[in-house]
Design a protein around this motif. Structure first.
Motif, PDB file in Angstrom:
ATOM      1  N   ASN A   1       6.395 -37.822   2.817  1.00  0.00           N
ATOM      2  CA  ASN A   1       5.645 -37.126   1.785  1.00  0.00           C
ATOM      3  C   ASN A   1       6.573 -36.182   1.023  1.00  0.00           C
ATOM      4  OD1 ASN A   1       2.985 -38.145   2.480  1.00  0.00           O
ATOM      5  ND2 ASN A   1       3.122 -36.866   4.315  1.00  0.00           N
ATOM      6  N   SER A   2       6.259 -35.957  -0.212  1.00  0.00           N
ATOM      7  CA  SER A   2       7.054 -35.004  -0.991  1.00  0.00           C
ATOM      8  C   SER A   2       6.212 -34.347  -2.067  1.00  0.00           C
ATOM      9  CB  SER A   2       8.276 -35.692  -1.622  1.00  0.00           C
ATOM     10  OG  SER A   2       7.878 -36.674  -2.566  1.00  0.00           O
ATOM     11  N   LEU A   3       6.617 -33.160  -2.440  1.00  0.00           N
ATOM     12  CA  LEU A   3       6.023 -32.413  -3.535  1.00  0.00           C
ATOM     13  C   LEU A   3       7.127 -32.088  -4.527  1.00  0.00           C
ATOM     14  CD1 LEU A   3       3.813 -30.613  -4.921  1.00  0.00           C
ATOM     15  CD2 LEU A   3       4.599 -28.751  -3.412  1.00  0.00           C
TER      16      LEU A   3
ATOM     17  N   TYR B   1       0.309 -22.763   0.674  1.00  0.00           N
ATOM     18  CA  TYR B   1       0.170 -24.190   0.357  1.00  0.00           C
ATOM     19  C   TYR B   1       1.456 -24.941   0.708  1.00  0.00           C
ATOM     20  CZ  TYR B   1      -0.433 -28.452  -2.433  1.00  0.00           C
ATOM     21  OH  TYR B   1      -0.520 -29.757  -2.837  1.00  0.00           O
ATOM     22  N   LEU B   2       2.598 -24.387   0.317  1.00  0.00           N
ATOM     23  CA  LEU B   2       3.887 -25.018   0.608  1.00  0.00           C
ATOM     24  C   LEU B   2       4.126 -25.096   2.112  1.00  0.00           C
ATOM     25  CD1 LEU B   2       6.143 -23.342  -2.117  1.00  0.00           C
ATOM     26  CD2 LEU B   2       4.933 -25.528  -2.221  1.00  0.00           C
ATOM     27  N   GLN B   3       3.723 -24.050   2.835  1.00  0.00           N
ATOM     28  CA  GLN B   3       3.893 -24.018   4.289  1.00  0.00           C
ATOM     29  C   GLN B   3       3.026 -25.081   4.962  1.00  0.00           C
ATOM     30  OE1 GLN B   3       3.249 -20.151   6.013  1.00  0.00           O
ATOM     31  NE2 GLN B   3       3.588 -20.857   8.106  1.00  0.00           N
ATOM     32  N   THR B   4       1.784 -25.236   4.482  1.00  0.00           N
ATOM     33  CA  THR B   4       0.880 -26.251   5.034  1.00  0.00           C
ATOM     34  C   THR B   4       1.434 -27.648   4.825  1.00  0.00           C
ATOM     35  OG1 THR B   4      -1.085 -24.881   4.697  1.00  0.00           O
ATOM     36  CG2 THR B   4      -1.436 -27.256   4.895  1.00  0.00           C
ATOM     37  N   LEU B   5       1.934 -27.931   3.612  1.00  0.00           N
ATOM     38  CA  LEU B   5       2.505 -29.250   3.328  1.00  0.00           C
ATOM     39  C   LEU B   5       3.729 -29.516   4.197  1.00  0.00           C
ATOM     40  CD1 LEU B   5       0.486 -29.381   1.018  1.00  0.00           C
ATOM     41  CD2 LEU B   5       2.322 -30.166  -0.470  1.00  0.00           C
TER      42      LEU B   5
ATOM     43  N   TYR C   1       2.096 -31.954   6.876  1.00  0.00           N
ATOM     44  CA  TYR C   1       2.387 -33.234   6.229  1.00  0.00           C
ATOM     45  C   TYR C   1       3.872 -33.596   6.230  1.00  0.00           C
ATOM     46  CZ  TYR C   1      -2.401 -32.695   4.701  1.00  0.00           C
ATOM     47  OH  TYR C   1      -3.764 -32.544   4.688  1.00  0.00           O
ATOM     48  N   ARG C   2       4.694 -32.719   6.812  1.00  0.00           N
ATOM     49  CA  ARG C   2       6.141 -32.954   6.881  1.00  0.00           C
ATOM     50  C   ARG C   2       6.711 -33.262   5.502  1.00  0.00           C
ATOM     51  NH1 ARG C   2       6.319 -36.987  12.211  1.00  0.00           N
ATOM     52  NH2 ARG C   2       4.952 -35.729  13.522  1.00  0.00           N
ATOM     53  N   SER C   3       6.167 -32.580   4.531  1.00  0.00           N
ATOM     54  CA  SER C   3       6.552 -32.837   3.149  1.00  0.00           C
ATOM     55  C   SER C   3       7.751 -31.996   2.740  1.00  0.00           C
ATOM     56  CB  SER C   3       5.369 -32.522   2.227  1.00  0.00           C
ATOM     57  OG  SER C   3       5.740 -32.632   0.875  1.00  0.00           O
ATOM     58  N   GLU C   4       8.649 -32.606   2.006  1.00  0.00           N
ATOM     59  CA  GLU C   4       9.737 -31.847   1.408  1.00  0.00           C
ATOM     60  C   GLU C   4       9.282 -31.363   0.040  1.00  0.00           C
ATOM     61  OE1 GLU C   4      12.900 -34.477  -0.645  1.00  0.00           O
ATOM     62  OE2 GLU C   4      12.441 -35.548   1.235  1.00  0.00           O
TER      63      GLU C   4
END
Length: 340
Positions: A52-54, A71-75, A79-82
């Motif tokens: 996942n990525s943002l 929000y960034l911390q949750t992702l 979600y292991r999102s970068e």
């Protein structure tokens, strides 16, 4: 879409949670976190890889924008999102995002940066990729593959059919269809659903609960199965915006959407794009897909049994599922020769 829901509030969050089948963000966090943990496989011959990525704008029209740290911390944690900062509307942003998708779909979806056109008013782009490669638990001998007729809706065509004979196995029957699971080494299995000769795929899939019935209902019976599966390889791209709207996602696409949990800039969903690749041959299955949400400001002792022919010689439905029942890929084959 779950990552989008994490940044929504009020009625916007409610319609996204309803779409995703969760009562609140806590449940959504638990479901998504558990799925990412369970669906990670990196073995010598089997891979199931999810990323996942943002991608965030730093400013829009010269005005700085910021994203909520929670929000960034949750992702990142769930979600292991970068997270990446880019300047939308530039070739460098398109090149970076196209490259990221190409890398995490293992080159199966190779996008030209020129095809990644982002309007300068884009606030954020959220992307999920999934890549799967696994071999059949019982292989198909390439020497047994032979050309045969596939009865497509628009006329007969020719396809290469993999062939195998499975003894004392279960075939599931429902109203107007039969289904058979072909197992993979590590990821799970492929469920092939063959409609009766007088039943079209459109009719079979014509109700909201159709897929659940095809994958989880029916009566099992034991047979010795003559199996024929056409080799196929497809790639398709879909705009899911209208589909999601039909499923009840209305507010999220309008200026009245509330994504204040994501950013200080008012925004809504601009588009939802999904591109997928699936290849099935004697070796196994290889599949890849990405889903991209663009936010804009606004905004399973042999015995002799009755023999059954399970020959996929007419349009059919398939689903790739993990061993715990998660549907990873889903689709239909109406003409394996033309990639439809």
């Amino acid at each position: 879409m779950a990552m989008v829901a994490e940044g929504a509030n009020g009625d916007t969050q409610a319609e996204l949670l309803k779409l995703l089948g969760c009562k609140d963000l806590k449940e959504l966090n638990g479901v998504c976190g558990a799925m990412l943990e369970a669906l990670s496989i990196d073995a010598e011959k089997s891979t199931l890889d999810i990323h996942n990525s943002l991608w965030m704008a730093e400013s829009i029209n010269g005005q700085p924008v910021s994203f909520r740290q929670e929000y960034l911390q949750t992702l990142a944690e769930i979600y292991r999102s970068e997270a990446n900062v880019v300047e939308f509307g530039t070739q460098s942003a398109s090149k970076l995002i196209a490259g990221w998708i190409n890398k995490h779909t293992h080159g199966k979806i190779n996008i030209s940066p020129d095809a990644m056109n982002f309007d300068p008013s884009t606030l954020a782009v959220l992307i999920n990729t999934i890549y799967l490669k696994d071999g059949w638990s019982e292989t198909f001998d390439p020497q047994s593959t032979e050309s045969d007729t596939f009865h497509a809706y628009d006329g007969d065509t020719t396809a290469d059919f993999m062939r195998r004979f499975d003894k004392n196995v279960s075939v599931r029957f429902g109203d107007g269809w039969m289904a058979y699971r072909v197992y993979l080494n590590s990821v799970g299995y492929v469920t092939f659903v063959l409609p009766d000769e007088d039943i079209s795929l459109e009719k079979l899939l014509g109700t909201p609960d159709a897929i659940d019935k095809l994958l989880h209902q029916g009566v099992d019976r034991k047979y010795d199965v003559s199996l024929r599966i056409p080799k196929f390889k497809f790639q398709d791209k879909m705009d899911l915006t209208a589909v999601l709207s039909a499923l009840g996602l209305d507010l999220s696409f309008t200026p009245a959407a509330d994504f204040s949990g994501m950013s200080d800039a008012p925004c809504c969903i601009d588009s939802v794009i999904q591109e997928s690749y699936i290849g099935v041959d004697e070796n196994g299955v290889e599949a890849a897909a990405y889903t991209m949400v663009q936010m804009r400001t606004t905004a399973f002792l042999p015995q002799q049994l009755e023999k059954l022919d399970f020959h996929l010689t007419r349009p059919f439905f398939y689903a790739i599922e993990s061993f715990d029942g998660q549907v990873l890929f889903i689709g239909t084959v109406t003409n394996p020769s033309t990639g439809e």
